[in-house]
Design a protein around this motif. Structure first.
Motif, PDB file in Angstrom:
ATOM      1  N   ALA A 186       0.832  -1.204   0.000  1.00 51.12           N
ATOM      2  CA  ALA A 186       0.000   0.000   0.000  1.00 51.12           C
ATOM      3  C   ALA A 186       0.869   1.258   0.000  1.00 51.12           C
ATOM      4  CB  ALA A 186      -0.928  -0.001   1.205  1.00 51.12           C
ATOM      5  N   ILE A 187       1.961   1.207   0.750  1.00 50.46           N
ATOM      6  CA  ILE A 187       2.888   2.347   0.778  1.00 50.46           C
ATOM      7  C   ILE A 187       3.508   2.553  -0.609  1.00 50.46           C
ATOM      8  CG2 ILE A 187       5.111   3.120   1.686  1.00 50.46           C
ATOM      9  CD1 ILE A 187       4.338   1.744   4.336  1.00 50.46           C
ATOM     10  N   LYS A 188       3.869   1.436  -1.238  1.00 52.27           N
ATOM     11  CA  LYS A 188       4.455   1.508  -2.578  1.00 52.27           C
ATOM     12  C   LYS A 188       3.469   2.135  -3.570  1.00 52.27           C
ATOM     13  CE  LYS A 188       6.523  -1.407  -6.140  1.00 52.27           C
ATOM     14  NZ  LYS A 188       6.896  -2.806  -6.525  1.00 52.27           N
ATOM     15  N   ASP A 189       2.195   1.733  -3.489  1.00 50.85           N
ATOM     16  CA  ASP A 189       1.176   2.269  -4.400  1.00 50.85           C
ATOM     17  C   ASP A 189       0.981   3.770  -4.183  1.00 50.85           C
ATOM     18  OD1 ASP A 189       0.777  -0.201  -5.504  1.00 50.85           O
ATOM     19  OD2 ASP A 189      -0.992  -0.680  -4.278  1.00 50.85           O
ATOM     20  N   ASP A 190       0.896   4.176  -2.916  1.00 45.88           N
ATOM     21  CA  ASP A 190       0.680   5.594  -2.634  1.00 45.88           C
ATOM     22  C   ASP A 190       1.894   6.445  -3.024  1.00 45.88           C
ATOM     23  OD1 ASP A 190      -1.877   5.269  -1.750  1.00 45.88           O
ATOM     24  OD2 ASP A 190      -1.329   5.049   0.353  1.00 45.88           O
ATOM     25  N   THR A 191       3.094   5.871  -2.852  1.00 47.61           N
ATOM     26  CA  THR A 191       4.300   6.590  -3.266  1.00 47.61           C
ATOM     27  C   THR A 191       4.312   6.794  -4.777  1.00 47.61           C
ATOM     28  OG1 THR A 191       5.557   5.674  -1.407  1.00 47.61           O
ATOM     29  CG2 THR A 191       6.817   6.546  -3.269  1.00 47.61           C
ATOM     30  N   ALA A 192       3.938   5.759  -5.512  1.00 53.51           N
ATOM     31  CA  ALA A 192       3.868   5.864  -6.967  1.00 53.51           C
ATOM     32  C   ALA A 192       2.818   6.889  -7.390  1.00 53.51           C
ATOM     33  CB  ALA A 192       3.561   4.491  -7.584  1.00 53.51           C
ATOM     34  N   ARG A 193       1.704   6.909  -6.649  1.00 49.50           N
ATOM     35  CA  ARG A 193       0.636   7.864  -6.964  1.00 49.50           C
ATOM     36  C   ARG A 193       1.116   9.294  -6.725  1.00 49.50           C
ATOM     37  NH1 ARG A 193      -2.977   5.539  -4.097  1.00 49.50           N
ATOM     38  NH2 ARG A 193      -3.320   4.049  -5.800  1.00 49.50           N
ATOM     39  N   CYS A 194       1.918   9.468  -5.706  1.00 50.02           N
ATOM     40  CA  CYS A 194       2.502  10.800  -5.456  1.00 50.02           C
ATOM     41  C   CYS A 194       3.353  11.248  -6.646  1.00 50.02           C
ATOM     42  CB  CYS A 194       3.355  10.773  -4.188  1.00 50.02           C
ATOM     43  SG  CYS A 194       2.423  10.736  -2.642  1.00 50.02           S
ATOM     44  N   GLU A 195       4.132  10.322  -7.191  1.00 48.22           N
ATOM     45  CA  GLU A 195       4.989  10.659  -8.328  1.00 48.22           C
ATOM     46  C   GLU A 195       4.158  10.995  -9.566  1.00 48.22           C
ATOM     47  OE1 GLU A 195       8.179  11.242  -8.041  1.00 48.22           O
ATOM     48  OE2 GLU A 195       7.802  10.827  -5.916  1.00 48.22           O
ATOM     49  N   ILE A 196       3.050  10.271  -9.730  1.00 47.04           N
ATOM     50  CA  ILE A 196       2.143  10.586 -10.844  1.00 47.04           C
ATOM     51  C   ILE A 196       1.628  12.013 -10.701  1.00 47.04           C
ATOM     52  CG2 ILE A 196      -0.110  10.073 -11.871  1.00 47.04           C
ATOM     53  CD1 ILE A 196       0.394   7.130 -11.199  1.00 47.04           C
ATOM     54  N   LEU A 197       1.240  12.363  -9.484  1.00 42.69           N
ATOM     55  CA  LEU A 197       0.708  13.694  -9.258  1.00 42.69           C
ATOM     56  C   LEU A 197       1.791  14.760  -9.386  1.00 42.69           C
ATOM     57  CD1 LEU A 197      -1.833  15.250  -8.642  1.00 42.69           C
ATOM     58  CD2 LEU A 197      -1.362  14.987  -6.202  1.00 42.69           C
ATOM     59  N   VAL A 198       3.016  14.430  -8.988  1.00 45.90           N
ATOM     60  CA  VAL A 198       4.135  15.374  -9.163  1.00 45.90           C
ATOM     61  C   VAL A 198       4.289  15.729 -10.637  1.00 45.90           C
ATOM     62  CG1 VAL A 198       6.638  15.603  -9.082  1.00 45.90           C
ATOM     63  CG2 VAL A 198       5.417  14.760  -7.089  1.00 45.90           C
ATOM     64  N   ASP A 199       4.286  14.714 -11.509  1.00 47.00           N
ATOM     65  CA  ASP A 199       4.416  14.960 -12.948  1.00 47.00           C
ATOM     66  C   ASP A 199       3.243  15.785 -13.474  1.00 47.00           C
ATOM     67  OD1 ASP A 199       6.762  13.530 -12.995  1.00 47.00           O
ATOM     68  OD2 ASP A 199       5.813  11.652 -13.639  1.00 47.00           O
ATOM     69  N   ARG A 200       2.045  15.472 -12.956  1.00 45.22           N
ATOM     70  CA  ARG A 200       0.868  16.194 -13.412  1.00 45.22           C
ATOM     71  C   ARG A 200       0.925  17.656 -12.982  1.00 45.22           C
ATOM     72  NH1 ARG A 200      -2.714  16.039 -17.487  1.00 45.22           N
ATOM     73  NH2 ARG A 200      -4.769  16.824 -16.896  1.00 45.22           N
ATOM     74  N   LEU A 201       1.367  17.909 -11.777  1.00 42.35           N
ATOM     75  CA  LEU A 201       1.445  19.291 -11.304  1.00 42.35           C
ATOM     76  C   LEU A 201       2.492  20.078 -12.075  1.00 42.35           C
ATOM     77  CD1 LEU A 201       1.095  18.882  -7.423  1.00 42.35           C
ATOM     78  CD2 LEU A 201      -0.651  19.563  -9.091  1.00 42.35           C
ATOM     79  N   LYS A 202       3.593  19.417 -12.442  1.00 39.42           N
ATOM     80  CA  LYS A 202       4.601  20.088 -13.272  1.00 39.42           C
ATOM     81  C   LYS A 202       3.999  20.498 -14.615  1.00 39.42           C
ATOM     82  CE  LYS A 202       8.748  17.852 -11.370  1.00 39.42           C
ATOM     83  NZ  LYS A 202       9.872  16.907 -11.663  1.00 39.42           N
ATOM     84  N   ALA A 203       3.221  19.589 -15.199  1.00 36.22           N
ATOM     85  CA  ALA A 203       2.581  19.884 -16.477  1.00 36.22           C
ATOM     86  C   ALA A 203       1.566  21.013 -16.334  1.00 36.22           C
ATOM     87  CB  ALA A 203       1.907  18.630 -17.038  1.00 36.22           C
TER      88      ALA A 203
END
Length: 306
Positions: A186-203
């Protein structure tokens, strides 16, 4: 835009964390669904920005403007060709030898050649006036809507950044407390989701910057367009009419005797003022054309980001 679309676009990252406790409409493959929500944050606003970009492209300068710009440039080159010196050949010998009539006829011909250029200006100016009023309103409406979309995107970025900070703080605690494989997954999934959102916020930040630049460019271009159109439709039109009236009268009388010095001097002054007016109009039209090109380039950059 439908109210439901607006609501969907405001599904912020801070709300994503709460969605886990609600059963989604789709089958509960929640991780993929939440990942997609993070990847699509602000998508409705981005889509609307693209639509507004297309609407702005449709409000580009009409063909009448290009035709007027070309005619004014040709007129600026032709006006110096009218030689008022021909009207000063008025001595006894000029009258005896017929030079007065010949010189006057040459002056009249020079005027008629230039007048042919001015004859094509009146109608395009009228059509440009009717189109400009509608376009000015449309451009202002689009500018206001772009401002609103920028504000909404900025709010999503701010909320997303705070969600990320909160989630990362929680992840630190969860990593320290994890005792089994399920928790670690679950921690791994949420960490990956954070990275997805990081990329989205940059865009989103890049798109927001491009949209704000386009909005500023639009504001400057609209102001310049209004100023140029006002000058064309008022100063140029008025000076053109005055020039035509005064020089046509002079050209008609030029081959005959009886022209007074003050007539010629007054017409020369009118001609000089009209030349200055046309030169300014050409310069303003050139600047506006460059600004319109810059606006289209900024819209292309916005399209690429969005």
């Amino acid at each position: 835009m439908a109210k439901s679309d607006r609501t969907a676009s405001l599904m912020t990252p801070s709300k994503l964390a709460q969605v886990k406790s609600r059963p989604p409409v789709a089958p509960p493959t929640s991780n993929a669904w939440l990942d997609q929500m993070a990847a699509d944050a602000g998508h409705v606003h981005l889509r609307r920005l693209v639509e507004l970009k297309k609407e702005l492209e449709a409000e580009a300068l009409p063909p009448e403007f290009s035709a007027i710009h070309a005619d004014l440039s040709q007129l600026a080159e032709a006006l110096p060709g009218i030689d008022f010196g021909l009207l000063h050949e008025r001595g006894w010998w000029a009258r005896t030898s017929g030079k007065t009539q010949s010189a006057g006829a040459r002056f009249a011909e020079q005027f008629r050649q230039v007048e042919q250029i001015t004859d094509g200006l009146a109608e395009p100016l009228k059509r440009l006036n009717s189109k400009q009023q509608a376009q000015a309103q449309a451009m202002e409406s689009i500018r206001i809507e772009i401002k609103g979309e920028c504000k909404a995107i900025d709010q999503i970025i701010d909320q997303g950044a705070r969600w990320l900070q909160d989630m990362r703080d929680q992840l630190k605690l969860r990593v320290a407390a994890a005792t089994d494989a399920k928790s670690e997954e679950a921690i791994k999934d949420d960490t990956a989701r954070c990275e997805i959102l990081v990329d989205r916020l940059k865009a989103l930040r890049a798109t927001l910057t491009a949209a704000q630049q386009s909005r500023q460019q639009l504001k400057a271009t609209a102001a310049k367009r209004d100023a140029v159109m006002q000058f064309l439709l008022e100063a140029v039109s008025t000076d053109l009419q005055t020039w035509q009236n005064r020089l046509s009268t002079l050209a008609e009388a030029a081959p005959r005797e009886g022209l007074k010095a003050e007539q010629v001097d007054g017409a020369m002054e009118t001609h000089r003022e009209f030349q200055l007016c046309v030169k300014r109009a050409v310069a303003d039209c050139t600047v506006l054309s460059h600004q319109e090109k810059t606006l289209m380039e900024s819209l292309a950059a916005l399209d690429a980001q969005a």
